[in-house]
Design a protein around this motif. Structure first.
Motif, PDB file in Angstrom:
ATOM      1  N   LEU A  23       0.859  -1.180   0.000  1.00  0.00           N
ATOM      2  CA  LEU A  23       0.000   0.000   0.000  1.00  0.00           C
ATOM      3  C   LEU A  23       0.897   1.233   0.000  1.00  0.00           C
ATOM      4  O   LEU A  23       1.935   1.249   0.652  1.00  0.00           O
ATOM      5  CB  LEU A  23      -0.896   0.023   1.242  1.00  0.00           C
ATOM      6  CG  LEU A  23      -1.907  -1.103   1.371  1.00  0.00           C
ATOM      7  CD1 LEU A  23      -2.583  -1.017   2.719  1.00  0.00           C
ATOM      8  CD2 LEU A  23      -2.929  -1.026   0.268  1.00  0.00           C
ATOM      9  N   TYR A  24       0.485   2.273  -0.700  1.00  0.00           N
ATOM     10  CA  TYR A  24       1.255   3.507  -0.776  1.00  0.00           C
ATOM     11  C   TYR A  24       0.426   4.660  -0.235  1.00  0.00           C
ATOM     12  O   TYR A  24      -0.752   4.782  -0.517  1.00  0.00           O
ATOM     13  CB  TYR A  24       1.642   3.813  -2.227  1.00  0.00           C
ATOM     14  CG  TYR A  24       2.639   2.830  -2.786  1.00  0.00           C
ATOM     15  CD1 TYR A  24       3.988   3.048  -2.622  1.00  0.00           C
ATOM     16  CD2 TYR A  24       2.228   1.692  -3.453  1.00  0.00           C
ATOM     17  CE1 TYR A  24       4.921   2.152  -3.125  1.00  0.00           C
ATOM     18  CE2 TYR A  24       3.151   0.797  -3.962  1.00  0.00           C
ATOM     19  CZ  TYR A  24       4.489   1.033  -3.791  1.00  0.00           C
ATOM     20  OH  TYR A  24       5.401   0.153  -4.280  1.00  0.00           O
ATOM     21  N   LYS A  25       1.059   5.512   0.570  1.00  0.00           N
ATOM     22  CA  LYS A  25       0.406   6.672   1.151  1.00  0.00           C
ATOM     23  C   LYS A  25       1.378   7.836   1.092  1.00  0.00           C
ATOM     24  O   LYS A  25       2.558   7.691   1.396  1.00  0.00           O
ATOM     25  CB  LYS A  25       0.028   6.372   2.603  1.00  0.00           C
ATOM     26  CG  LYS A  25      -0.483   7.514   3.410  1.00  0.00           C
ATOM     27  CD  LYS A  25      -1.895   7.864   3.039  1.00  0.00           C
ATOM     28  CE  LYS A  25      -2.394   8.954   3.984  1.00  0.00           C
ATOM     29  NZ  LYS A  25      -3.695   9.398   3.668  1.00  0.00           N
ATOM     30  N   LYS A  26       0.897   9.008   0.713  1.00  0.00           N
ATOM     31  CA  LYS A  26       1.743  10.202   0.655  1.00  0.00           C
ATOM     32  C   LYS A  26       1.573  10.987   1.956  1.00  0.00           C
ATOM     33  O   LYS A  26       0.462  11.341   2.331  1.00  0.00           O
ATOM     34  CB  LYS A  26       1.357  11.053  -0.550  1.00  0.00           C
ATOM     35  CG  LYS A  26       2.292  12.185  -0.782  1.00  0.00           C
ATOM     36  CD  LYS A  26       2.627  12.272  -2.218  1.00  0.00           C
ATOM     37  CE  LYS A  26       3.635  13.385  -2.392  1.00  0.00           C
ATOM     38  NZ  LYS A  26       4.184  13.405  -3.682  1.00  0.00           N
ATOM     39  N   CYS A  27       2.679  11.264   2.638  1.00  0.00           N
ATOM     40  CA  CYS A  27       2.669  12.020   3.885  1.00  0.00           C
ATOM     41  C   CYS A  27       2.584  13.521   3.579  1.00  0.00           C
ATOM     42  O   CYS A  27       2.863  13.949   2.458  1.00  0.00           O
ATOM     43  CB  CYS A  27       3.931  11.698   4.678  1.00  0.00           C
ATOM     44  SG  CYS A  27       3.997  12.488   6.296  1.00  0.00           S
ATOM     45  N   SER A  28       2.229  14.303   4.560  1.00  0.00           N
ATOM     46  CA  SER A  28       2.139  15.751   4.373  1.00  0.00           C
ATOM     47  C   SER A  28       3.504  16.397   4.134  1.00  0.00           C
ATOM     48  O   SER A  28       3.585  17.479   3.565  1.00  0.00           O
ATOM     49  CB  SER A  28       1.461  16.393   5.576  1.00  0.00           C
ATOM     50  OG  SER A  28       2.217  16.146   6.741  1.00  0.00           O
ATOM     51  N   CYS A  29       4.594  15.713   4.513  1.00  0.00           N
ATOM     52  CA  CYS A  29       5.941  16.244   4.279  1.00  0.00           C
ATOM     53  C   CYS A  29       6.421  15.965   2.857  1.00  0.00           C
ATOM     54  O   CYS A  29       7.468  16.454   2.454  1.00  0.00           O
ATOM     55  CB  CYS A  29       6.921  15.671   5.294  1.00  0.00           C
ATOM     56  SG  CYS A  29       7.249  13.923   5.114  1.00  0.00           S
ATOM     57  N   GLY A  30       5.673  15.150   2.086  1.00  0.00           N
ATOM     58  CA  GLY A  30       6.029  14.863   0.711  1.00  0.00           C
ATOM     59  C   GLY A  30       6.632  13.487   0.502  1.00  0.00           C
ATOM     60  O   GLY A  30       6.893  13.088  -0.624  1.00  0.00           O
ATOM     61  N   THR A  31       6.853  12.740   1.574  1.00  0.00           N
ATOM     62  CA  THR A  31       7.429  11.407   1.476  1.00  0.00           C
ATOM     63  C   THR A  31       6.337  10.391   1.133  1.00  0.00           C
ATOM     64  O   THR A  31       5.238  10.453   1.667  1.00  0.00           O
ATOM     65  CB  THR A  31       8.065  11.002   2.823  1.00  0.00           C
ATOM     66  OG1 THR A  31       8.989  12.015   3.207  1.00  0.00           O
ATOM     67  CG2 THR A  31       8.779   9.672   2.723  1.00  0.00           C
ATOM     68  N   THR A  32       6.646   9.443   0.251  1.00  0.00           N
ATOM     69  CA  THR A  32       5.730   8.356  -0.051  1.00  0.00           C
ATOM     70  C   THR A  32       6.064   7.180   0.839  1.00  0.00           C
ATOM     71  O   THR A  32       7.198   6.705   0.859  1.00  0.00           O
ATOM     72  CB  THR A  32       5.839   7.946  -1.529  1.00  0.00           C
ATOM     73  OG1 THR A  32       5.568   9.081  -2.335  1.00  0.00           O
ATOM     74  CG2 THR A  32       4.849   6.850  -1.861  1.00  0.00           C
TER      75      THR A  32
END
Length: 65
Positions: A23-32
């Motif tokens: 599963l992939y999720k994008k964090c608010s800091c820009g990191t996947t």
């Protein structure tokens, strides 16, 4: 260069289609964030390795046994 400009907004979508085991999720800091597919369907929590923020991931599919 033109190809990168067109495909970059859809990078996570393309990864999600090709890789069915994570599963992939994008964090608010820009990191996947890449997490393995869970054994059960539901809400999972992961921590971003870059900023330390706790993210919620909703798993709609489960790992095949």
């Amino acid at each position: 260069d033109i190809r990168y400009g067109i495909l970059s907004p859809f990078k996570n979508t393309i990864r999600r289609i090709k890789d069915r085991k994570h599963l992939y999720k994008k964090c608010s800091c820009g990191t996947t964030i890449k997490t393995p597919l869970p054994k059960k369907i539901g809400i999972k929590h992961t921590t971003c390795p870059n900023c330390g923020k706790r993210n919620r991931i909703i798993a709609l599919r489960k790992k095949k046994v």
